[in-house]
Design an enzyme around this catalytic site. Structure first.
Site, PDB file in Angstrom:
ATOM      1  N   ASP A 188      10.411   3.096  -0.193  1.00  0.00           N
ATOM      2  CA  ASP A 188      10.891   1.823   0.350  1.00  0.00           C
ATOM      3  C   ASP A 188       9.710   0.861   0.493  1.00  0.00           C
ATOM      4  OD1 ASP A 188      11.965  -0.334   1.658  1.00  0.00           O
ATOM      5  OD2 ASP A 188      12.992   0.845   3.188  1.00  0.00           O
ATOM      6  N   HIS A 193       7.983  -4.345   5.993  1.00  0.00           N
ATOM      7  CA  HIS A 193       7.321  -3.274   6.736  1.00  0.00           C
ATOM      8  C   HIS A 193       5.808  -3.265   6.569  1.00  0.00           C
ATOM      9  CE1 HIS A 193      11.413  -2.000   7.281  1.00  0.00           C
ATOM     10  NE2 HIS A 193      11.569  -1.855   5.982  1.00  0.00           N
TER      11      HIS A 193
END
Length: 294
Positions: A188, A193
């Site tokens: 991911d 993030h």
């Protein structure tokens, strides 16, 4: 509208060949905080290849590549800005213990599109099987801000459930400052993030931890605390992402154990997770682990 409901629901399922190795499993476990203390026999079940067991939530990253919340954006009928997308919830049912090494086929399809007024929620179902039969069924709820209001079905309510009194067990798990950077190596690579500028464009002060990292950390805490560390007892794990976790925070995980029989499960653990440093701000709600007796 960027979400074409009819096209998304009518699209043929997408089939992908996936595979994984013990090293992939170990990386995932390290990404959710396993291995502390490094020589603890209970942690070696997650980190040492000669003793390796697979936490069922590994299914959310098995085979690498983008997770369901991002994979849904490449499905027919879906064309939205990643910065307006949040992972609303995740469910997982395992049909048998996951092997440490496998080649499998995963089939993805959008099974529902809900109109929440100010947002749309896509439900992406993923089924995986290997040569020995079904492995897991997962559903990702993908929340797309600004895509609702067309008069469609609202879908199920996501109201906060009542907590059943004092928890049976409460544990705290620290989130390392670099945990999102490590976890994103499982596949991911959403810049939310890691990239502060992208995080601000998405409405956050700084990069946030992957919801699926919190999801995995929480399942591990339940297995280690109430299921004697036996990952094979987990039958399903469902949670709603009620808020974000920031790297460096501490998760407070509260557990209530009770009876709950469904699809072969013998019992269940209800779970609620909050961020300690923000006054137990909700992170996971509506969460349940179904299990079999040891």
């Amino acid at each position: 509208m960027p979400v074409d409901t009819e096209r998304a629901l009518a699209a043929a399922p997408r089939t992908t060949e996936i595979s994984w190795t013990p090293e992939d499993v170990q990386l995932y476990h390290l990404g959710i905080g396993a291995g502390v203390p490094a020589t603890d026999p209970r942690e070696l079940r997650y980190t040492l290849e000669s003793r390796l067991h697979v936490l069922p939530s590994f299914a959310t990253v098995a085979g690498g590549g983008p997770p369901g919340v991002i994979a849904a954006l490449s499905m027919p009928g879906v064309d939205v800005d990643l910065a307006r997308v949040l992972h609303g919830g995740q469910s997982l049912r395992v049909h048998r213990p996951l092997p440490v090494r496998a080649a499998a086929t995963r089939t993805d399809r959008i099974t529902a599109v809900h109109d929440k007024g100010k947002a749309a929620v896509l439900v992406l179902r993923s089924d995986a099987a290997d040569a020995d039969g079904p492995l897991w069924t997962a559903e990702a709820q993908v929340y797309v801000r600004g895509e609702g209001g067309w008069g469609g079905d609202r879908g199920p309510s996501a109201g906060a459930p009542e907590e059943p009194g004092a928890p049976d067990r409460t544990v705290e798990r620290p989130v390392r400052e670099d945990q999102a950077l490590l976890y994103r190596l499982t596949g991911d690579l959403n810049p939310l993030h890691a990239d502060p500028e992208f995080a601000r464009r998405a409405g956050f002060d700084r990069p946030v931890l992957h919801g699926l990292c919190t999801y995995g950390m929480t399942l591990k805490a339940v297995v280690d605390t109430l299921l004697d560390g036996d990952v094979t007892r987990v039958r399903s794990w469902t949670a709603r992402f009620a808020g974000v976790t920031y790297p460096g925070e501490t998760l407070r995980i509260r557990m209530w154990r009770g009876d709950h029989r469904a699809d072969g499960a013998d019992g269940a653990v209800r779970v609620a997770v909050g961020a300690v440093e923000r006054g137990d701000a909700p992170v996971l709600t509506g969460a349940t682990v179904e299990f079999t007796q040891g």
